[in-house]
Design a protein around this motif. Structure first.
Motif, PDB file in Angstrom:
ATOM      1  N   PRO A 166      -0.525 -23.097 -19.836  1.00  0.00           N
ATOM      2  CA  PRO A 166       0.031 -23.536 -18.789  1.00  0.00           C
ATOM      3  C   PRO A 166       0.956 -21.992 -18.517  1.00  0.00           C
ATOM      4  CG  PRO A 166       0.812 -24.703 -20.554  1.00  0.00           C
ATOM      5  CD  PRO A 166      -0.327 -23.956 -21.392  1.00  0.00           C
ATOM      6  N   VAL A 167       1.243 -22.563 -17.077  1.00  0.00           N
ATOM      7  CA  VAL A 167       2.593 -21.072 -16.115  1.00  0.00           C
ATOM      8  C   VAL A 167       3.619 -21.251 -17.272  1.00  0.00           C
ATOM      9  CG1 VAL A 167       3.821 -20.671 -14.095  1.00  0.00           C
ATOM     10  CG2 VAL A 167       1.288 -21.041 -14.236  1.00  0.00           C
ATOM     11  N   THR A 168       4.222 -19.774 -17.858  1.00  0.00           N
ATOM     12  CA  THR A 168       5.268 -19.777 -18.183  1.00  0.00           C
ATOM     13  C   THR A 168       6.672 -19.758 -17.681  1.00  0.00           C
ATOM     14  OG1 THR A 168       5.309 -18.380 -18.472  1.00  0.00           O
ATOM     15  CG2 THR A 168       3.949 -18.878 -20.211  1.00  0.00           C
ATOM     16  N   VAL A 169       7.760 -20.649 -17.956  1.00  0.00           N
ATOM     17  CA  VAL A 169       8.694 -20.019 -17.484  1.00  0.00           C
ATOM     18  C   VAL A 169       9.497 -18.435 -16.702  1.00  0.00           C
ATOM     19  CG1 VAL A 169      11.020 -19.850 -18.154  1.00  0.00           C
ATOM     20  CG2 VAL A 169      10.426 -22.221 -18.802  1.00  0.00           C
ATOM     21  N   PHE A 221       7.905 -15.775  -9.791  1.00  0.00           N
ATOM     22  CA  PHE A 221       7.826 -16.246  -7.957  1.00  0.00           C
ATOM     23  C   PHE A 221       9.183 -16.677  -7.387  1.00  0.00           C
ATOM     24  CE2 PHE A 221       6.917 -20.574  -6.737  1.00  0.00           C
ATOM     25  CZ  PHE A 221       7.112 -20.973  -5.880  1.00  0.00           C
ATOM     26  N   VAL A 222       9.713 -17.624  -8.530  1.00  0.00           N
ATOM     27  CA  VAL A 222      11.043 -17.865  -7.781  1.00  0.00           C
ATOM     28  C   VAL A 222      12.126 -16.929  -7.183  1.00  0.00           C
ATOM     29  CG1 VAL A 222      13.338 -19.125  -8.435  1.00  0.00           C
ATOM     30  CG2 VAL A 222      11.238 -20.360  -9.078  1.00  0.00           C
ATOM     31  N   ASP A 223      11.900 -15.941  -7.936  1.00  0.00           N
ATOM     32  CA  ASP A 223      12.404 -14.254  -7.659  1.00  0.00           C
ATOM     33  C   ASP A 223      12.708 -13.735  -6.459  1.00  0.00           C
ATOM     34  OD1 ASP A 223      14.527 -14.923  -9.486  1.00  0.00           O
ATOM     35  OD2 ASP A 223      13.836 -13.584 -10.966  1.00  0.00           O
ATOM     36  N   GLU A 224      11.332 -13.563  -6.595  1.00  0.00           N
ATOM     37  CA  GLU A 224      10.256 -12.763  -4.708  1.00  0.00           C
ATOM     38  C   GLU A 224      10.217 -13.800  -3.520  1.00  0.00           C
ATOM     39  OE1 GLU A 224       7.055 -11.126  -6.305  1.00  0.00           O
ATOM     40  OE2 GLU A 224       7.978 -10.143  -7.261  1.00  0.00           O
ATOM     41  N   THR A 225       9.463 -14.799  -3.984  1.00  0.00           N
ATOM     42  CA  THR A 225       9.593 -16.374  -2.929  1.00  0.00           C
ATOM     43  C   THR A 225      11.019 -16.935  -1.990  1.00  0.00           C
ATOM     44  OG1 THR A 225       9.364 -17.805  -4.345  1.00  0.00           O
ATOM     45  CG2 THR A 225       7.522 -16.101  -3.058  1.00  0.00           C
ATOM     46  N   ARG A 226      12.017 -17.253  -3.084  1.00  0.00           N
ATOM     47  CA  ARG A 226      13.272 -17.579  -3.054  1.00  0.00           C
ATOM     48  C   ARG A 226      13.386 -18.838  -3.079  1.00  0.00           C
ATOM     49  NH1 ARG A 226      17.839 -14.080  -1.865  1.00  0.00           N
ATOM     50  NH2 ARG A 226      16.643 -11.593  -1.986  1.00  0.00           N
ATOM     51  N   HIS A 227      11.896 -19.417  -3.559  1.00  0.00           N
ATOM     52  CA  HIS A 227      11.343 -21.119  -4.173  1.00  0.00           C
ATOM     53  C   HIS A 227      12.554 -21.704  -4.937  1.00  0.00           C
ATOM     54  CE1 HIS A 227       8.377 -24.080  -3.359  1.00  0.00           C
ATOM     55  NE2 HIS A 227       8.557 -24.159  -5.002  1.00  0.00           N
ATOM     56  N   ALA A 228      12.759 -22.986  -4.502  1.00  0.00           N
ATOM     57  CA  ALA A 228      13.669 -23.608  -4.933  1.00  0.00           C
ATOM     58  C   ALA A 228      12.918 -23.649  -6.750  1.00  0.00           C
ATOM     59  CB  ALA A 228      14.455 -24.929  -4.793  1.00  0.00           C
ATOM     60  N   PRO A 229      14.951 -23.366  -7.495  1.00  0.00           N
ATOM     61  CA  PRO A 229      13.682 -23.784  -8.972  1.00  0.00           C
ATOM     62  C   PRO A 229      13.806 -25.089  -9.367  1.00  0.00           C
ATOM     63  CG  PRO A 229      16.124 -22.757  -8.818  1.00  0.00           C
ATOM     64  CD  PRO A 229      16.002 -22.740  -7.205  1.00  0.00           C
ATOM     65  N   PRO A 230      12.696 -24.995 -10.895  1.00  0.00           N
ATOM     66  CA  PRO A 230      13.438 -26.833 -10.878  1.00  0.00           C
ATOM     67  C   PRO A 230      14.270 -26.401 -11.725  1.00  0.00           C
ATOM     68  CG  PRO A 230      11.789 -25.431 -12.599  1.00  0.00           C
ATOM     69  CD  PRO A 230      12.004 -24.550 -11.104  1.00  0.00           C
ATOM     70  N   ASP A 238       8.200 -26.446 -16.455  1.00  0.00           N
ATOM     71  CA  ASP A 238       8.302 -27.682 -16.669  1.00  0.00           C
ATOM     72  C   ASP A 238       9.262 -28.262 -15.877  1.00  0.00           C
ATOM     73  OD1 ASP A 238      10.308 -28.492 -18.152  1.00  0.00           O
ATOM     74  OD2 ASP A 238       9.282 -29.152 -19.529  1.00  0.00           O
ATOM     75  N   GLY A 239       9.142 -29.588 -14.895  1.00  0.00           N
ATOM     76  CA  GLY A 239      10.029 -29.855 -14.194  1.00  0.00           C
ATOM     77  C   GLY A 239       9.474 -29.581 -12.414  1.00  0.00           C
ATOM     78  N   VAL A 240       8.567 -28.734 -11.944  1.00  0.00           N
ATOM     79  CA  VAL A 240       8.019 -28.577 -11.472  1.00  0.00           C
ATOM     80  C   VAL A 240       6.649 -30.069 -10.016  1.00  0.00           C
ATOM     81  CG1 VAL A 240       7.621 -25.994 -11.673  1.00  0.00           C
ATOM     82  CG2 VAL A 240       5.840 -27.883 -12.166  1.00  0.00           C
ATOM     83  N   ILE A 250       6.896 -32.272 -16.895  1.00  0.00           N
ATOM     84  CA  ILE A 250       5.202 -31.630 -16.129  1.00  0.00           C
ATOM     85  C   ILE A 250       5.165 -30.591 -15.782  1.00  0.00           C
ATOM     86  CG2 ILE A 250       3.902 -32.382 -13.682  1.00  0.00           C
ATOM     87  CD1 ILE A 250       5.592 -34.904 -13.948  1.00  0.00           C
ATOM     88  N   GLY A 251       4.371 -29.835 -16.391  1.00  0.00           N
ATOM     89  CA  GLY A 251       3.916 -28.746 -15.791  1.00  0.00           C
ATOM     90  C   GLY A 251       2.758 -28.097 -15.337  1.00  0.00           C
ATOM     91  N   PHE A 252       1.668 -26.703 -15.488  1.00  0.00           N
ATOM     92  CA  PHE A 252       1.229 -27.141 -15.514  1.00  0.00           C
ATOM     93  C   PHE A 252      -0.222 -25.884 -15.523  1.00  0.00           C
ATOM     94  CE2 PHE A 252       3.368 -24.494 -12.233  1.00  0.00           C
ATOM     95  CZ  PHE A 252       3.102 -23.286 -11.844  1.00  0.00           C
ATOM     96  N   ARG A 253      -1.186 -25.428 -15.255  1.00  0.00           N
ATOM     97  CA  ARG A 253      -1.973 -24.196 -15.556  1.00  0.00           C
ATOM     98  C   ARG A 253      -2.667 -24.435 -14.191  1.00  0.00           C
ATOM     99  NH1 ARG A 253      -4.342 -24.604 -20.745  1.00  0.00           N
ATOM    100  NH2 ARG A 253      -2.876 -26.331 -21.837  1.00  0.00           N
ATOM    101  N   ILE A 254      -3.515 -22.756 -14.428  1.00  0.00           N
ATOM    102  CA  ILE A 254      -3.899 -22.780 -13.285  1.00  0.00           C
ATOM    103  C   ILE A 254      -5.827 -22.094 -13.505  1.00  0.00           C
ATOM    104  CG2 ILE A 254      -2.406 -21.982 -11.606  1.00  0.00           C
ATOM    105  CD1 ILE A 254      -2.277 -18.939 -12.733  1.00  0.00           C
ATOM    106  N   VAL A 255      -6.357 -22.262 -12.405  1.00  0.00           N
ATOM    107  CA  VAL A 255      -7.385 -21.471 -12.246  1.00  0.00           C
ATOM    108  C   VAL A 255      -8.348 -20.376 -11.637  1.00  0.00           C
ATOM    109  CG1 VAL A 255     -10.275 -22.879 -11.212  1.00  0.00           C
ATOM    110  CG2 VAL A 255      -8.781 -24.491 -13.068  1.00  0.00           C
ATOM    111  N   ARG A 256      -8.607 -19.392 -11.556  1.00  0.00           N
ATOM    112  CA  ARG A 256      -9.437 -18.692 -11.279  1.00  0.00           C
ATOM    113  C   ARG A 256     -10.677 -19.170 -10.427  1.00  0.00           C
ATOM    114  NH1 ARG A 256      -9.892 -13.275 -13.925  1.00  0.00           N
ATOM    115  NH2 ARG A 256     -11.547 -13.921 -14.100  1.00  0.00           N
ATOM    116  N   GLY A 257     -10.628 -19.135  -9.006  1.00  0.00           N
ATOM    117  CA  GLY A 257     -12.002 -19.726  -8.218  1.00  0.00           C
ATOM    118  C   GLY A 257     -12.755 -18.848  -8.731  1.00  0.00           C
ATOM    119  N   MET A 258     -13.926 -19.561  -8.658  1.00  0.00           N
ATOM    120  CA  MET A 258     -15.020 -18.438  -8.922  1.00  0.00           C
ATOM    121  C   MET A 258     -16.391 -19.026  -7.673  1.00  0.00           C
ATOM    122  SD  MET A 258     -15.302 -17.284 -12.764  1.00  0.00           S
ATOM    123  CE  MET A 258     -16.633 -16.344 -13.159  1.00  0.00           C
TER     124      MET A 258
END
Length: 157
Positions: A34-37, A43-52, A67-69, A146-154
């Motif tokens: 899964p995506v780590t903290v 991502f949060v720092d670069e985009t200023r997206h609201a953190p969990p 988690d918590g996203v 709740i967290g997530f992992r991602i897929v790289r489309g092929m």
């Protein structure tokens, strides 16, 4: 920006669900973990997206799965990674997640925590968990585990 280590899962039929049924799944590359903290913090720092919630506390465990996203937060992360890398990143659909989870050694950190998928069923987004890869779970108000992992489309999607 950190691209995840991915595992290519070849196209083919897979036994999925409960009761099991055979479904074809196209080739895809799924993140081993899964995506780590730490990754999410960039991502949060670069985009200023609201953190969990409890973000300062979570930042102390940078190598743990975030988690918590919300589903929307996970999708925003995928868009950011896609724009930054030029590769297509997205959430896995539930068939991809389950197929990968059933192949021994493919996914790391499978446990009781839930992960977002890009699938919709019975009026809600489907979650998957390593404790029962075939089970469909749905998010309520509480996002703490709740967290997530991602897929790289092929396949161009």
């Amino acid at each position: 920006m950190i691209e995840p280590e991915v595992v290519v899962v070849p196209a083919g039929d897979a036994l999925l669900g409960d009761p099991p049924r055979t479904e074809h799944v196209n080739v895809f590359a799924i993140a081993r973990r899964p995506v780590t903290v730490d990754e999410y913090a960039i991502f949060v720092d670069e985009t200023r997206h609201a953190p969990p919630v409890e973000w300062d506390q979570k930042r102390r465990a940078a190598d743990r799965a975030v988690d918590g996203v919300s589903w929307a937060d996970a999708v925003a992360y995928c868009r950011w990674l896609t724009v930054g890398t030029g590769r297509i990143y997205r959430l896995p659909d539930e068939r991809e997640w389950e197929k990968a989870a059933r192949i021994p050694g493919t996914l790391e950190e499978l446990g009781a925590s839930c992960e977002w998928t890009n699938s919709w069923q019975n009026g809600g987004r489907v979650l998957r968990t390593g404790s029962d890869p075939a089970a469909r779970l749905f998010a309520g108000e509480e996002l703490a585990h709740i967290g997530f992992r991602i897929v790289r489309g092929m396949t161009g999607r």
